[in-house]
Design an enzyme around this catalytic site. Structure first.
Site, PDB file in Angstrom:
ATOM      1  N   HIS A   1       5.518  27.466 -37.109  1.00 53.05           N
ATOM      2  CA  HIS A   1       4.073  27.295 -36.932  1.00 53.05           C
ATOM      3  C   HIS A   1       3.454  28.529 -36.273  1.00 53.05           C
ATOM      4  CE1 HIS A   1       4.749  25.025 -32.850  1.00 53.05           C
ATOM      5  NE2 HIS A   1       4.457  26.286 -32.586  1.00 53.05           N
TER       6      HIS A   1
ATOM      7  N   GLU B   1       0.949  23.705 -38.424  1.00 50.69           N
ATOM      8  CA  GLU B   1       2.307  23.202 -38.590  1.00 50.69           C
ATOM      9  C   GLU B   1       2.734  23.299 -40.059  1.00 50.69           C
ATOM     10  OE1 GLU B   1       4.122  22.629 -36.083  1.00 50.69           O
ATOM     11  OE2 GLU B   1       3.393  21.091 -34.722  1.00 50.69           O
TER      12      GLU B   1
END
Ligand code: GLP
Length: 234
Positions: free
Chosen positions: A133, A138
């Site tokens: 990330h 993410e």
């Protein structure tokens, strides 16, 4: 991509600090992101020392926080704004620097407005999480997203809150999106830390993987990656 491989925490911090000092010398009014985590701690120590020595300042710059937790039970303890106060201190918390802090109550669209008023980012400084990330974009993040609220991945919570009871962990965060990071005029990506060798190898190899957000930045034409080769938990 320019890849700089360093050895030892000292050299890693020195190379990163030299890059930032050069960027600020070239354009003292630049807009930039400041990441959190253990990765930039040495860089920030050097920037604080350089400010004390009157060799460096962000007084004319515009600083944007990269990300922040949304529902942290201990807020502001363990928050990223507390991290920045502790680690950057008066480098950014001073009467002159223009600061845009991400707080848990802030509307993402307001933050995008501030980014637009600043003319976008001149320099995106980003760290990289174990799962690849950047900020809190993410795995699976939309590369065209701007500032938004995300549900934190379980491996991110394990990495960042290993010593915190489940009931005291946040579940969501707000982050600058990949779109604004990709649009930055230059990117400094810092990679150091245990269990990061897999993402480091992908980045070093220039290998795009749609599930690894850091690799969404690989096609940028002014990307510098500083990688602490002996500090990746190989
Ligand atoms: C955190 C932050 C990122 C940071 C990354 C790496 O969760 N969201 O902005 O770059 O994880 O953290 P560390 O440097 O502690 O490994």
């Amino acid at each position: 991509m320019k890849l700089v491989t360093t050895h030892g925490a000292g050299e890693f911090a020195d190379v990163a600090a030299a890059y930032v000092a050069r960027a600020v010398a070239e354009n003292p009014r630049l807009s930039l992101t400041v990441p959190t985590g253990s990765t930039p701690v040495g860089l920030y120590e050097r920037l604080r020392a350089a400010r004390r020595a009157r060799e460096f300042s962000l007084d004319d710059a515009t600083v944007f926080m990269l990300d922040e937790y949304c529902d942290l039970p201990s807020y502001p303890s363990q928050s990223f704004v507390s991290f920045l106060r502790d680690n950057l201190g008066d480098v950014i918390f001073n009467p002159s620097t223009t600061r845009h802090l991400l707080d848990p109550w802030r509307e993402p669209a307001d933050y995008d407005g501030a980014l637009d008023v600043a003319g976008g980012l001149d320099l995106a400084i980003v760290g990289v999480g174990r799962n690849g990330h950047v900020g809190f974009n993410e795995p699976g993040a939309d590369p065209s997203a701007r500032t938004h609220v995300v549900t934190l991945a379980s491996d991110t919570l394990e990495a960042n809150f290993a010593d915190t009871a489940l009931s005291s962990r946040p579940s969501r965060a707000i982050t600058i999106g990949l779109a604004d990071l990709r649009r930055a005029r230059s990117i400094l990506m810092l990679i150091a830390g245990q269990n990061k060798h897999e993402v480091a190898d992908l980045v070093a190899g220039g290998l795009y993987d749609e599930n690894v957000p850091a690799t969404h930045l690989l096609d940028h034409d002014d990307l510098t990656v500083v990688m602490a080769d002996d500090l990746l938990g190989r």
